[in-house]
Design a protein around this motif. Structure first.
Motif, PDB file in Angstrom:
ATOM      1  N   UNK A  48       0.850  -1.192   0.000  1.00 30.78           N
ATOM      2  CA  UNK A  48       0.000   0.000   0.000  1.00 30.78           C
ATOM      3  C   UNK A  48       0.881   1.236   0.000  1.00 30.78           C
ATOM      4  N   UNK A  49       0.268   2.396   0.165  1.00 31.31           N
ATOM      5  CA  UNK A  49       1.043   3.639   0.189  1.00 31.31           C
ATOM      6  C   UNK A  49       1.891   3.759   1.449  1.00 31.31           C
ATOM      7  N   UNK A  50       1.584   2.986   2.469  1.00 34.80           N
ATOM      8  CA  UNK A  50       2.372   3.016   3.701  1.00 34.80           C
ATOM      9  C   UNK A  50       3.673   2.254   3.503  1.00 34.80           C
ATOM     10  N   UNK A  51       4.756   2.896   3.932  1.00 39.75           N
ATOM     11  CA  UNK A  51       6.062   2.259   3.853  1.00 39.75           C
ATOM     12  C   UNK A  51       6.603   2.072   5.274  1.00 39.75           C
ATOM     13  N   UNK A  52       7.854   1.654   5.403  1.00 38.94           N
ATOM     14  CA  UNK A  52       8.397   1.267   6.702  1.00 38.94           C
ATOM     15  C   UNK A  52       8.576   2.430   7.672  1.00 38.94           C
ATOM     16  N   UNK A  53       8.636   3.661   7.163  1.00 39.98           N
ATOM     17  CA  UNK A  53       8.780   4.817   8.052  1.00 39.98           C
ATOM     18  C   UNK A  53       7.481   5.610   8.165  1.00 39.98           C
ATOM     19  N   UNK A  54       6.359   4.946   7.873  1.00 36.11           N
ATOM     20  CA  UNK A  54       5.059   5.593   7.981  1.00 36.11           C
ATOM     21  C   UNK A  54       4.262   5.129   9.195  1.00 36.11           C
ATOM     22  N   UNK A  55       4.779   4.162   9.937  1.00 32.08           N
ATOM     23  CA  UNK A  55       4.052   3.649  11.097  1.00 32.08           C
ATOM     24  C   UNK A  55       5.030   2.953  12.033  1.00 32.08           C
ATOM     25  N   UNK A  56       4.763   3.046  13.337  1.00 30.24           N
ATOM     26  CA  UNK A  56       5.621   2.332  14.288  1.00 30.24           C
ATOM     27  C   UNK A  56       5.378   0.826  14.264  1.00 30.24           C
ATOM     28  N   UNK A  57       4.333   0.371  13.577  1.00 31.03           N
ATOM     29  CA  UNK A  57       4.086  -1.067  13.472  1.00 31.03           C
ATOM     30  C   UNK A  57       5.247  -1.797  12.794  1.00 31.03           C
ATOM     31  N   UNK A  58       5.937  -1.118  11.886  1.00 28.09           N
ATOM     32  CA  UNK A  58       6.995  -1.796  11.133  1.00 28.09           C
ATOM     33  C   UNK A  58       8.227  -2.073  12.005  1.00 28.09           C
ATOM     34  N   UNK A  59       8.669  -1.077  12.775  1.00 26.80           N
ATOM     35  CA  UNK A  59       9.811  -1.398  13.640  1.00 26.80           C
ATOM     36  C   UNK A  59       9.366  -2.248  14.823  1.00 26.80           C
ATOM     37  N   UNK A  60       8.081  -2.172  15.165  1.00 31.80           N
ATOM     38  CA  UNK A  60       7.533  -2.998  16.236  1.00 31.80           C
ATOM     39  C   UNK A  60       7.592  -4.485  15.855  1.00 31.80           C
ATOM     40  N   UNK A  61       7.111  -4.819  14.667  1.00 31.38           N
ATOM     41  CA  UNK A  61       7.010  -6.224  14.252  1.00 31.38           C
ATOM     42  C   UNK A  61       8.232  -6.705  13.473  1.00 31.38           C
ATOM     43  N   UNK A  62       8.586  -6.007  12.405  1.00 30.93           N
ATOM     44  CA  UNK A  62       9.745  -6.452  11.621  1.00 30.93           C
ATOM     45  C   UNK A  62      11.038  -6.215  12.404  1.00 30.93           C
ATOM     46  N   UNK A  63      11.183  -5.020  12.940  1.00 31.47           N
ATOM     47  CA  UNK A  63      12.379  -4.724  13.722  1.00 31.47           C
ATOM     48  C   UNK A  63      12.501  -5.610  14.942  1.00 31.47           C
ATOM     49  N   UNK A  64      11.370  -5.837  15.623  1.00 31.88           N
ATOM     50  CA  UNK A  64      11.394  -6.703  16.803  1.00 31.88           C
ATOM     51  C   UNK A  64      11.810  -8.122  16.468  1.00 31.88           C
ATOM     52  N   UNK A  65      11.270  -8.664  15.382  1.00 35.73           N
ATOM     53  CA  UNK A  65      11.622 -10.023  14.955  1.00 35.73           C
ATOM     54  C   UNK A  65      13.096 -10.106  14.573  1.00 35.73           C
ATOM     55  N   UNK A  66      13.559  -9.156  13.773  1.00 36.94           N
ATOM     56  CA  UNK A  66      14.959  -9.169  13.348  1.00 36.94           C
ATOM     57  C   UNK A  66      15.902  -9.037  14.537  1.00 36.94           C
ATOM     58  N   UNK A  67      15.595  -8.112  15.441  1.00 41.32           N
ATOM     59  CA  UNK A  67      16.456  -7.915  16.606  1.00 41.32           C
ATOM     60  C   UNK A  67      16.520  -9.132  17.501  1.00 41.32           C
ATOM     61  N   UNK A  68      15.384  -9.785  17.730  1.00 46.22           N
ATOM     62  CA  UNK A  68      15.365 -10.986  18.561  1.00 46.22           C
ATOM     63  C   UNK A  68      16.132 -12.119  17.890  1.00 46.22           C
ATOM     64  N   UNK A  69      16.002 -12.239  16.580  1.00 43.65           N
ATOM     65  CA  UNK A  69      16.741 -13.255  15.839  1.00 43.65           C
ATOM     66  C   UNK A  69      18.246 -13.031  15.959  1.00 43.65           C
ATOM     67  N   UNK A  70      18.663 -11.792  15.820  1.00 45.73           N
ATOM     68  CA  UNK A  70      20.089 -11.466  15.956  1.00 45.73           C
ATOM     69  C   UNK A  70      20.565 -11.710  17.388  1.00 45.73           C
ATOM     70  N   UNK A  71      19.760 -11.359  18.348  1.00 47.45           N
ATOM     71  CA  UNK A  71      20.101 -11.578  19.750  1.00 47.45           C
ATOM     72  C   UNK A  71      20.323 -13.064  20.042  1.00 47.45           C
ATOM     73  N   UNK A  72      19.559 -13.921  19.365  1.00 46.43           N
ATOM     74  CA  UNK A  72      19.660 -15.370  19.575  1.00 46.43           C
ATOM     75  C   UNK A  72      20.736 -16.020  18.716  1.00 46.43           C
ATOM     76  N   UNK A  73      21.528 -15.199  18.034  1.00 46.61           N
ATOM     77  CA  UNK A  73      22.700 -15.722  17.334  1.00 46.61           C
ATOM     78  C   UNK A  73      22.601 -15.826  15.827  1.00 46.61           C
TER      79      UNK A  73
END
Length: 414
Positions: free
Chosen positions: A217-242
């Motif tokens: 849609x017209x919303x991109x990754x810097x248009x809502x905190x949902x993106x760093x909440x879900x995508x960023x959270x998943x990526x960060x946790x994955x990196x934290x776990x090695x």
């Protein structure tokens, strides 16, 4: 099996294979059921199935009634040099926001179907991973059908909660895992079953090779905190776990030209094409709501760089881009002559100051001091904005006073 789901998966697999010389064994999908799946008529689900090498089955009315295996010999990708090669069944899990039992059943049944084959581990990564950790849970989310986030967008803006943390990465990963390690599956009676399965989720995150999400849609990754909440959270946790996963943000808005970018590329693209684009910026800054919307993007940028890093531990945003964001706030476009402009400026300046103080980039000292001085002046002129990361954080206020070049009287007034 044709269509958008296959096209996206093929593109991601070709890019991963040509970069790494092998296929990803385990892929994480961020999937939003109430918006994305409905808007795209199930493209995310189609991706999930096709990674596994499974196809939907339809009845005469066009309704999907189940799933069936695609023969291994039919699972192929075409490389950019024109060579066609076979590919294995890729293990996949979803970080999902949906309670739709029909959609979940399709994905749950697909995973079981793939695991029940007599194929070798070389060609079936579901079976390989099940042999290591005997669980077929592959859909994870919040503990119930609630419209809440993973905790990233609640915690990060409240800088006073983590200002003195010695390991913010760990803090954020623990918050994420405590919220999202819930398996969503279906029992033999077709009823949803939600249960805490953190051990399984941690196993999957720790082995993840690729994390992906679509932009539809017209919303991109810097248009809502949902993106760093879900995508960023998943990526960060994955990196934290090695793990050290690749990322793939697929812009599917033009069906004739799907564009896949890494998270680093996507964020920089959005910063340069929107935030640092004078035409976009100056048009948005013509209204109070525009100032607010623009200022929120600085928070979302900070949210991403706080939750995760880029590939191999590198920063998601380069020093040059960060300094561009800082210098941007000193441009004539940010002439503050009203309270709403001051509030928005204080918020943006605050995020840049915090990012610099926390060592997220190598800041130009003169630029930082000018931002701090302007921040103090606007606070004196129009009052405190009372953002979570400014007036609610006494340590932050001490920092700006110490770093300012303004007079003693100005600092005292602040």
């Amino acid at each position: 099996m044709g269509g958008a789901g296959k096209k996206i998966v093929d593109q991601l697999l070709v890019q991963y294979y040509e970069k790494n010389g092998k296929f990803p064994e385990l892929v994480g999908l961020v999937m939003w059921g109430g918006t994305e799946i409905l808007r795209t008529e199930g493209i995310g689900i189609a991706e999930f199935l096709y990674f596994l090498g499974v196809s939907p089955e339809w009845d005469k009315t066009g309704k999907v009634t189940g799933v069936s295996l695609i023969p291994l010999e039919d699972l192929k990708i075409k490389l950019s040099n024109g060579k066609v090669i076979n590919r294995p069944r890729i293990d996949v899990y979803a970080s999902a926001v949906t309670s739709n039992v029909y959609w979940i059943s399709l994905m749950v049944n697909a995973v079981k179907l793939v695991n029940d084959t007599d194929e070798s581990f070389k060609w079936n990564y579901i079976k390989k991973h099940y042999n290591e950790t005997p669980s077929l849970d592959r859909i994870f989310g919040l503990p119930g059908a609630v419209l809440e986030g993973t905790g990233m967008s609640d915690y990060i803006p409240n800088t006073n909660k983590w200002w003195n943390s010695t390991n913010l990465t760990k803090d954020l990963a623990e918050i994420y895992l405590s919220r999202v390690s819930n398996s969503w599956t279906v029992d033999e009676n077709g009823r949803l079953v939600v249960s805490e399965k953190r051990e399984t989720y941690e196993y999957l995150l720790g082995k993840t090779d690729l994390i992906t999400q679509n932009i539809d849609s017209t919303w991109r990754f810097l248009d809502s905190d949902d993106y760093y909440d879900w995508f960023g959270g998943l990526l960060g946790a994955s990196q934290y776990l090695g793990a050290n996963p690749d990322t793939g943000i697929v812009d599917i808005r033009n069906s004739n030209n799907y564009v896949s970018r890494t998270l680093e590329e996507e964020i920089e693209f959005e910063i340069r094409s929107m935030i640092l684009n004078p035409k976009y910026r100056d048009e948005l800054l013509k209204s109070a709501s525009g100032w607010l919307s623009y200022s929120e993007k600085y928070e979302y940028i900070f949210g991403f760089v706080s939750t995760a890093t880029g590939k191999d531990g590198k920063s998601l945003i380069s020093d040059s881009v960060w300094n561009g964001l800082a210098k941007n706030l000193l441009s004539p476009s940010f002439n503050v002559d009203s309270d709403f402009k001051s509030a928005s400026f204080q918020s943006m300046a605050g995020w840049v100051i915090v990012a610099a103080q926390k060592g997220l980039f190598n800041v130009d000292p003169k630029v930082l001091q000018d931002i701090i001085d302007k921040y103090i002046n606007e606070t004196i002129n129009y009052g405190v904005a009372c953002c979570h990361h400014t007036c609610a954080n006494l340590e932050f206020n001490k920092l700006v006073v110490q770093a300012s070049s303004l007079s003693y009287d100005k600092k005292r007034s602040f």
